[in-house]
Design an enzyme around this catalytic site. Sequence first.
Site, PDB file in Angstrom:
ATOM      1  CD  GLU A 329      -1.549   0.081   3.620  1.00 21.43           C
ATOM      2  OE1 GLU A 329      -2.654  -0.421   3.359  1.00 21.43           O
ATOM      3  OE2 GLU A 329      -1.274   0.581   4.720  1.00 21.43           O
ATOM      4  CB  CYS A 330       0.828   4.344   0.235  1.00 22.07           C
ATOM      5  SG  CYS A 330       0.964   6.123  -0.078  1.00 22.07           S
ATOM      6  N   GLY A 331       3.492   3.596  -0.240  1.00 30.29           N
ATOM      7  CA  GLY A 331       4.932   3.468  -0.461  1.00 30.29           C
ATOM      8  C   GLY A 331       5.322   2.093  -0.954  1.00 30.29           C
TER       9      GLY A 331
END
Length: 456
Positions: A329-331
């Site tokens: 998720e995200c990074g």
Amino acid sequence: MALIIAGERSGVGKTTVTLALLSCLSRRYRRVQSFKVGPDYIDPMFHQRVTGRPCRNLDPVLTSEFYVQACFNRHLDGVDYALIEGVMGLFDGASGRDDVASTAHIARLLHVPVLLVLDCSRLSRSVAAIAQGYRSFDQSIQVAGVVLNRVGSDRHLELLQDALEPLQLPILGVLRRQDSLRIPDRHLGLVPTDELTFLFQLIDQLADIGETCFNWEYLLPLLKADRHDSTVNHQPLTPGVSQPITRIAIARDRAFSFYYQDNLDLLQKLGAQLVPWSPLGDTTLPAGVQGLYFGGGFPEVFAQELADNIEARQAVWNAIIQGMPTYAECGGLMYLCQEVTDFEEKSWSMVGILPTKAVMGKRLTLGYRQATALQNTPLVLAGEKVWGHEFHRSQLTATPKPPLFEIKGYEPKGKVSIEGWKMYQIHASYIHLHWGGKIEIPGRFLKYCQQFNSRS
């Protein structure tokens, strides 16, 4: 009982006041539990380093009102004192139209009093109008007192005290302007604790401030942990272990540090063994793992180090190609891309499994999202709706085909867009998820990981 720290707006010093209180309490009593309103990751890191206990996020959008109450009551067991750090201004909610998911919402939900932090740096007599306005705006909120922050001098303090005296609203703390007391920040908030070489000195400084700046005789009874008798205590938040032990490699280093402790607890209670490893420093994945978990963080800050660790990138590529279930998720999503282009417009090679690049920019993408799954992944089923949160300054150069999610903002008539990647057994998205309201998600992920183990 517990106490919730609120601000008249963002930037008034809630985190400094919270950390000063926690540092002093931890120095005196040790058994202190903290909570944070909202989806924030970094403030809880500071709480945990001060108290030695994981901070718990209280967010009724990402979870539910029931979960917030149950989580709060559950983690009061075995502690002496409890403190909640609020979010934004006291009444600022998810939509801006009401106070849902605000500090006030959580105060009402948990029946805890508010300690209101006021930035006095540009105030004298007007402080009374602000304090009275916040106290009277919602009669269901109990404002126990105020903390006067950034007081400039003895004369300044005298003016503030004179203005507040007719209100009979207790002044429970006075913090002078502290130019030397500064926690560095960057484009997504405070710099995480693992990057601060002076953290222990900072905590000691905050504890010293806490010893002298607060009215402890008044505050201690309010901070005393008291678990409320409620039906929420009678239903377990997590099931018992019902699956064999499943080894999950979890990326934990300076580049990847954004994890909700409740998510990790859920995985462990369901039978996962979480095995930390570092995409920055380790050259191989931990032996015998059956799944990969990449949280958010700052891969753009450490992009060169991530790129230089070719062995780690290749190990992740090989595992995914072989079908290992992977949650990013995200990074973590950015790490699986072909490249990350940093703020200096330098591009660095990443794992390369997703056919897109992540490019840092000035625009901040921020807010709650309702995501509807458009296909099955190791975490969600097609048609399933989940609430999550976005918080990033990068954009991808390619659109997923087909996409993982259709997403809408918190407002019912908000813009609809597509987002997220499903390839091999990857679930990769900018959407941060808290699994407290949907415990079937981690259970589903572990089942996929066990199936990978049986094939290998």
